[in-house]
Scaffold this motif. Structure first.
Motif, PDB file in Angstrom:
ATOM      1  N   GLU A 110      49.178  84.103  66.833  1.00  0.00           N
ATOM      2  CA  GLU A 110      50.360  84.449  67.624  1.00  0.00           C
ATOM      3  C   GLU A 110      50.293  85.886  68.142  1.00  0.00           C
ATOM      4  OE1 GLU A 110      53.000  82.451  68.392  1.00  0.00           O
ATOM      5  OE2 GLU A 110      52.068  80.740  67.395  1.00  0.00           O
ATOM      6  N   LYS A 111      50.003  86.819  67.238  1.00  0.00           N
ATOM      7  CA  LYS A 111      49.992  88.241  67.585  1.00  0.00           C
ATOM      8  C   LYS A 111      48.907  88.969  66.806  1.00  0.00           C
ATOM      9  CE  LYS A 111      53.897  88.297  70.081  1.00  0.00           C
ATOM     10  NZ  LYS A 111      54.016  88.779  71.483  1.00  0.00           N
ATOM     11  N   GLU A 112      48.510  90.124  67.321  1.00  0.00           N
ATOM     12  CA  GLU A 112      47.628  91.025  66.573  1.00  0.00           C
ATOM     13  C   GLU A 112      48.392  92.301  66.297  1.00  0.00           C
ATOM     14  OE1 GLU A 112      43.652  93.841  67.027  1.00  0.00           O
ATOM     15  OE2 GLU A 112      44.121  92.390  68.589  1.00  0.00           O
ATOM     16  N   LEU A 113      48.242  92.821  65.083  1.00  0.00           N
ATOM     17  CA  LEU A 113      48.822  94.115  64.750  1.00  0.00           C
ATOM     18  C   LEU A 113      47.688  95.117  64.664  1.00  0.00           C
ATOM     19  CD1 LEU A 113      51.628  95.342  64.107  1.00  0.00           C
ATOM     20  CD2 LEU A 113      50.931  95.317  61.725  1.00  0.00           C
ATOM     21  N   ASP A 114      47.705  96.078  65.549  1.00  0.00           N
ATOM     22  CA  ASP A 114      46.661  97.090  65.584  1.00  0.00           C
ATOM     23  C   ASP A 114      47.233  98.410  65.106  1.00  0.00           C
ATOM     24  OD1 ASP A 114      44.182  98.337  66.221  1.00  0.00           O
ATOM     25  OD2 ASP A 114      45.098  99.129  68.027  1.00  0.00           O
ATOM     26  N   VAL A 115      46.628  98.986  64.078  1.00  0.00           N
ATOM     27  CA  VAL A 115      47.043 100.292  63.593  1.00  0.00           C
ATOM     28  C   VAL A 115      46.198 101.341  64.305  1.00  0.00           C
ATOM     29  CG1 VAL A 115      47.320 101.789  61.597  1.00  0.00           C
ATOM     30  CG2 VAL A 115      47.711  99.350  61.369  1.00  0.00           C
ATOM     31  N   VAL A 116      46.834 102.089  65.191  1.00  0.00           N
ATOM     32  CA  VAL A 116      46.137 103.041  66.048  1.00  0.00           C
ATOM     33  C   VAL A 116      45.397 104.085  65.214  1.00  0.00           C
ATOM     34  CG1 VAL A 116      46.414 104.775  67.856  1.00  0.00           C
ATOM     35  CG2 VAL A 116      47.843 102.717  67.863  1.00  0.00           C
ATOM     36  N   ASP A 117      44.129 104.271  65.564  1.00  0.00           N
ATOM     37  CA  ASP A 117      43.293 105.282  64.910  1.00  0.00           C
ATOM     38  C   ASP A 117      43.134 105.057  63.409  1.00  0.00           C
ATOM     39  OD1 ASP A 117      42.907 106.643  67.327  1.00  0.00           O
ATOM     40  OD2 ASP A 117      44.763 107.763  67.064  1.00  0.00           O
ATOM     41  N   HIS A 118      43.242 103.800  62.965  1.00  0.00           N
ATOM     42  CA  HIS A 118      43.040 103.579  61.534  1.00  0.00           C
ATOM     43  C   HIS A 118      41.589 103.862  61.184  1.00  0.00           C
ATOM     44  CE1 HIS A 118      41.064  99.676  62.134  1.00  0.00           C
ATOM     45  NE2 HIS A 118      42.025  99.367  62.975  1.00  0.00           N
ATOM     46  N   PRO A 119      41.324 104.434  60.001  1.00  0.00           N
ATOM     47  CA  PRO A 119      39.978 104.861  59.638  1.00  0.00           C
ATOM     48  C   PRO A 119      39.005 103.719  59.414  1.00  0.00           C
ATOM     49  CG  PRO A 119      41.444 105.068  57.764  1.00  0.00           C
ATOM     50  CD  PRO A 119      42.300 104.755  58.954  1.00  0.00           C
ATOM     51  N   ALA A 120      39.504 102.553  59.034  1.00  0.00           N
ATOM     52  CA  ALA A 120      38.618 101.407  58.805  1.00  0.00           C
ATOM     53  C   ALA A 120      39.472 100.157  58.770  1.00  0.00           C
ATOM     54  CB  ALA A 120      37.879 101.557  57.472  1.00  0.00           C
ATOM     55  N   GLY A 121      38.853  99.022  59.045  1.00  0.00           N
ATOM     56  CA  GLY A 121      39.613  97.798  58.856  1.00  0.00           C
ATOM     57  C   GLY A 121      39.405  96.764  59.931  1.00  0.00           C
ATOM     58  N   ALA A 122      39.510  95.506  59.519  1.00  0.00           N
ATOM     59  CA  ALA A 122      39.431  94.379  60.435  1.00  0.00           C
ATOM     60  C   ALA A 122      40.774  94.216  61.127  1.00  0.00           C
ATOM     61  CB  ALA A 122      39.071  93.131  59.647  1.00  0.00           C
ATOM     62  N   PRO A 123      40.816  93.475  62.238  1.00  0.00           N
ATOM     63  CA  PRO A 123      42.095  93.198  62.900  1.00  0.00           C
ATOM     64  C   PRO A 123      43.009  92.399  61.972  1.00  0.00           C
ATOM     65  CG  PRO A 123      40.233  92.571  64.288  1.00  0.00           C
ATOM     66  CD  PRO A 123      39.674  92.868  62.935  1.00  0.00           C
ATOM     67  N   ILE A 124      44.309  92.475  62.203  1.00  0.00           N
ATOM     68  CA  ILE A 124      45.283  91.736  61.418  1.00  0.00           C
ATOM     69  C   ILE A 124      46.068  90.838  62.359  1.00  0.00           C
ATOM     70  CG2 ILE A 124      47.245  91.907  59.839  1.00  0.00           C
ATOM     71  CD1 ILE A 124      46.273  94.821  59.314  1.00  0.00           C
ATOM     72  N   TYR A 125      46.156  89.560  62.031  1.00  0.00           N
ATOM     73  CA  TYR A 125      46.787  88.605  62.932  1.00  0.00           C
ATOM     74  C   TYR A 125      47.945  87.872  62.269  1.00  0.00           C
ATOM     75  CZ  TYR A 125      42.504  89.263  65.612  1.00  0.00           C
ATOM     76  OH  TYR A 125      41.470  89.814  66.312  1.00  0.00           O
ATOM     77  N   LEU A 126      48.951  87.561  63.083  1.00  0.00           N
ATOM     78  CA  LEU A 126      50.045  86.709  62.631  1.00  0.00           C
ATOM     79  C   LEU A 126      49.720  85.285  63.058  1.00  0.00           C
ATOM     80  CD1 LEU A 126      52.863  86.357  61.374  1.00  0.00           C
ATOM     81  CD2 LEU A 126      53.818  86.696  63.666  1.00  0.00           C
ATOM     82  N   LEU A 127      49.608  84.389  62.095  1.00  0.00           N
ATOM     83  CA  LEU A 127      49.338  82.981  62.361  1.00  0.00           C
ATOM     84  C   LEU A 127      50.608  82.178  62.099  1.00  0.00           C
ATOM     85  CD1 LEU A 127      46.421  84.063  62.210  1.00  0.00           C
ATOM     86  CD2 LEU A 127      45.790  81.943  61.053  1.00  0.00           C
TER      87      LEU A 127
END
Length: 227
Positions: A110-127
């Motif tokens: 449904e959506k992606e939550l992107d944390v701007v300038d995060h130091p590391a991490g995969a994308p996070i999605y709302l299913l």
């Protein structure tokens, strides 16, 4: 770049955002012989994004044991999750259900939550399920293609997995090109109930020019769950 393992993807998402299991504020402790100081790192700002290249593939995902957060029940909780996430807050209370009871429930991105300038991490999605009765936030490591173990689909998935397991997954690579052609040929022989969905994913990979999991900036959801 070769796809990371599910555990590695989940770990980087937790490290990068902290939201799945707590706050995304980070405290750094610097100790000396006399004093200990605490430096508070600036709170990361989440940005809600649409992901049409993933959403348009439809309800082709399932919840698994790798799902990183609670699976909430009810459309009201789905709406609350969206609203809170845009405010840098996350739904913690509400009716939930085990993934074990949702084996036959299909989800889509449904959506992606992107944390701007995060130091590391995969994308996070709302299913969410089609009626929005069930919803959850997760990393790519928590997703699985609904038909991943369907025997009918194996002639398509096996050559794709060969490509995904290589260091170079570009479709310009001669070996990858041959394997992708094999997958396309097999896809055209699928029953009509599966063929349309599969072709959407394959054509998206053609557009991307590679066959990668979405954590590697590819968009082929058929690879979700393949290690």
């Amino acid at each position: 770049m070769k796809s990371l393992s599910k555990k590695a993807l989940l770990l980087t998402a937790v490290v990068g955002t902290g939201f799945l299991f707590g706050s995304n504020q980070v405290h750094v402790h610097a100790a000396t012989a006399k004093t200990e100081t605490t430096a508070k790192v600036k709170k990361l700002t989440p940005v809600m994004k649409n992901q049409p290249q993933l959403t348009k593939q439809g309800y082709v995902l399932r919840a698994t044991s790798n799902t990183a957060s609670k699976i909430f029940v009810g459309k009201a909780n789905y709406n609350r999750a969206l609203k809170l996430a845009s405010q840098d807050k996350f739904l913690k209370k509400g009716k939930t259900v085990s993934y074990k009871k949702l084996k036959n429930v299909k989800f889509r991105v449904e959506k992606e939550l992107d944390v701007v300038d995060h130091p590391a991490g995969a994308p996070i999605y709302l299913l969410a399920s089609k009626d929005k009765k069930y919803s959850f936030w997760t990393t790519p490591a928590g997703m699985e293609y609904y038909y991943l173990h369907d025997k009918t689909l194996q002639p398509v998935l096996k050559p794709l997995k060969k490509i995904a397991d290589r260091k170079n997954t570009s479709l310009k690579n001669a070996q990858n090109k041959r394997d992708f052609a094999q997958a396309m040929k097999a896809a055209k022989k699928l029953p009509s109930s599966l063929r349309a969905q599969v072709m959407i994913s394959l054509k998206q990979s053609q557009k991307d020019g590679k066959v990668d999991m979405i954590d590697e900036n590819g968009n082929n959801l058929m690879l979700a769950g393949i290690e």
